[in-house]
Design an enzyme around this catalytic site. Structure first.
Site, PDB file in Angstrom:
ATOM      1  N   ASP A 141       0.795  -1.229   0.000  1.00 47.13           N
ATOM      2  CA  ASP A 141       0.000   0.000   0.000  1.00 47.13           C
ATOM      3  C   ASP A 141       0.826   1.277   0.000  1.00 47.13           C
ATOM      4  O   ASP A 141       0.275   2.374  -0.133  1.00 47.13           O
ATOM      5  CB  ASP A 141      -0.956  -0.001   1.201  1.00 47.13           C
ATOM      6  CG  ASP A 141      -0.236  -0.321   2.516  1.00 47.13           C
ATOM      7  OD1 ASP A 141       0.839   0.247   2.781  1.00 47.13           O
ATOM      8  OD2 ASP A 141      -0.757  -1.165   3.280  1.00 47.13           O
ATOM      9  N   HIS A 157       6.863  -7.388  -1.548  1.00 45.22           N
ATOM     10  CA  HIS A 157       5.797  -7.806  -2.468  1.00 45.22           C
ATOM     11  C   HIS A 157       5.408  -6.691  -3.432  1.00 45.22           C
ATOM     12  O   HIS A 157       4.367  -6.756  -4.072  1.00 45.22           O
ATOM     13  CB  HIS A 157       4.566  -8.274  -1.682  1.00 45.22           C
ATOM     14  CG  HIS A 157       4.819  -9.535  -0.896  1.00 45.22           C
ATOM     15  ND1 HIS A 157       4.040  -9.937   0.160  1.00 45.22           N
ATOM     16  CD2 HIS A 157       5.783 -10.492  -1.025  1.00 45.22           C
ATOM     17  CE1 HIS A 157       4.510 -11.085   0.662  1.00 45.22           C
ATOM     18  NE2 HIS A 157       5.570 -11.430  -0.037  1.00 45.22           N
ATOM     19  N   CYS A 184      12.996   0.266 -22.193  1.00 43.03           N
ATOM     20  CA  CYS A 184      13.501  -0.859 -22.986  1.00 43.03           C
ATOM     21  C   CYS A 184      12.463  -1.436 -23.950  1.00 43.03           C
ATOM     22  O   CYS A 184      12.770  -2.352 -24.708  1.00 43.03           O
ATOM     23  CB  CYS A 184      14.031  -1.966 -22.067  1.00 43.03           C
ATOM     24  SG  CYS A 184      12.728  -2.953 -21.302  1.00 43.03           S
TER      25      CYS A 184
HETATM   26 ZN   LIG Z   1      12.037  -1.970 -19.342  1.00 41.36          ZN
END
Ligand SMILES: [Zn+2]
Length: 260
Positions: A115, A130, A162
């Protein structure tokens, strides 16, 4: 109770490198539903498939379409959790952990919560094992960025670094925890000589192992939780209560000792 709080404060002040490990119980006091337990999201809606990440990987476009639909329409766990996180504010437990860091008593927080409330409370050194619901992550290069302000048009969204596929930063079932995060957590666990457990049930690995590993290496373990957990037996000091009550009391005891 006051004696236990004093013992916790003594351990934290006496430690060279104290860290905290937090879980869903901490954010329940901010109105965020837990997953397990009587009112847990998964208790009400059923636990998500262990294959969540495989489902995403096989068809990220379909996953994103479903996701955006779920976020827009009430009556599913995605909507409920998003609505709760969007409205949630840090509670006194989060603020107390940030205070302990600014007092240089706590070096870092490892959290299982997604959160982002530790950061909003002012904690600087936070490892979100997480992930963070308010962030996106590229599965190609691993870069993370806030979701807020990131215009999602093409599905799946392409990474601007990317060209890889973007997913939510939250770690899905079946998805490996990003290696840099896991390595950083392991480093903190090995380095610490005191660990403060807050609102974690000890049911989910690898975080559930962290207190056991730390204790094995001589760290003192403090547990703050309303209920006994699978980690209670491993704790040197167990304080039964909610984080919003207990952690501010620990901060006060720490301040009294520092100023004495
Ligand atoms: Zn990337």
């Amino acid at each position: 109770m006051q004696e236990l709080i004093g013992r916790a404060a003594d351990i934290l002040i006496g430690a060279e490198y104290a860290i905290a490990l937090t879980g869903a119980g901490l954010s329940v006091e901010s109105g965020i539903p837990s997953f397990r337990g009587p009112d847990g999201l998964w208790t009400r809606y059923g636990q998500p498939s262990n294959l969540s990440y495989r489902v995403f990987s096989q068809d990220p476009q379909a996953w994103w379409e479903q996701r955006l639909n779920d976020e827009a329409a009430p009556g599913n766990p995605t909507y409920d959790l998003k609505a709760a996180v969007d409205q949630a504010l840090p509670n006194p437990g989060h603020v107390a952990l940030a205070d302990l860091e600014s007092l240089d008593v706590l070096k870092s927080v490892i959290t299982q919560n997604v959160d982002g409330l530790h950061g909003r409370a002012g904690s600087q050194a936070v490892l979100e094992i997480h992930g963070n619901r308010n962030h996106l992550r590229c599965i190609g290069c691993g870069s993370r960025r806030p979701r807020d302000g990131y215009l999602i048009t093409d599905l799946p969204p392409p990474c601007i670094d990317c060209g890889g596929i973007i997913k939510l930063d939250t770690v899905m079932f079946g998805e490996p925890i990003p290696a840099p995060t896991l390595a950083a957590c392991a480093q903190e666990v090995h380095r610490c000589d005191a660990m403060l457990l807050v609102g974690t049930s000890g049911a989910v690995n690898p975080a559930a192992q962290f207190p056991l590993v730390a204790r094995e290496q001589g760290a003192k373990i403090i547990e703050v939780n309303p209920m006994p957990t699978e980690l209670t037996a491993a704790a040197h000091v167990v304080i039964s209560g909610g984080a919003g009550d207990i952690l501010p009391a620990i901060v006060q005891a720490v301040r009294e000792r520092i100023n004495a």
